[in-house]
Enzyme design. Structure first.
Site, short mmCIF file in Angstrom:
data_model
loop_
_atom_site.label_atom_id
_atom_site.label_comp_id
_atom_site.label_asym_id
_atom_site.label_seq_id
_atom_site.Cartn_x
_atom_site.Cartn_y
_atom_site.Cartn_z
N ARG A 108 93.83 74.69 40.32
CA ARG A 108 94.87 74.68 41.36
C ARG A 108 94.27 74.48 42.75
O ARG A 108 94.78 73.69 43.55
CB ARG A 108 95.71 75.96 41.31
N ASN A 134 100.34 77.20 37.69
CA ASN A 134 99.99 77.29 36.28
C ASN A 134 101.25 77.20 35.43
O ASN A 134 102.30 77.74 35.80
CB ASN A 134 99.28 78.61 35.98
#
Length: 91
Positions: A18, A36
């Protein structure tokens, strides 16, 4: 301006994916978010920017950061909503 929705599948959680996507997107002037997936094996990206910047982001998603393993990247494109001010990491 276009909108990209991408789902990156593989070993992509817990490896800095990320943060990697946020850096890549911000560097290219892309707005949106990364988070996620609920399945533990995917990351979802929603990004808006010009087509060449989004194409470069998709290339980056396919390689990922050093400790990630990307099995596949599923992409869809649509018209941008212009609803984002920056690129963020969502929890």
């Amino acid at each position: 301006m276009r909108r990209l929705k991408a789902v990156v599948v593989g070993s992509v959680q817990g490896v800095g994916f990320r943060a990697f996507v946020r850096r890549e997107a911000s560097w290219r002037g892309i707005t949106g978010y990364v988070r996620n997936g609920d399945d533990g094996d995917s990351v979802e990206v929603v990004a808006e920017g010009d087509e060449s910047a989004l194409a470069a982001l998709v290339d980056a998603l396919r390689s990922g950061p050093r400790f990630a393993r990307v099995d596949r990247v599923e992409t869809t494109f649509s018209e941008a909503s212009n609803g984002f001010r920056r690129f963020s990491v969502e929890m």
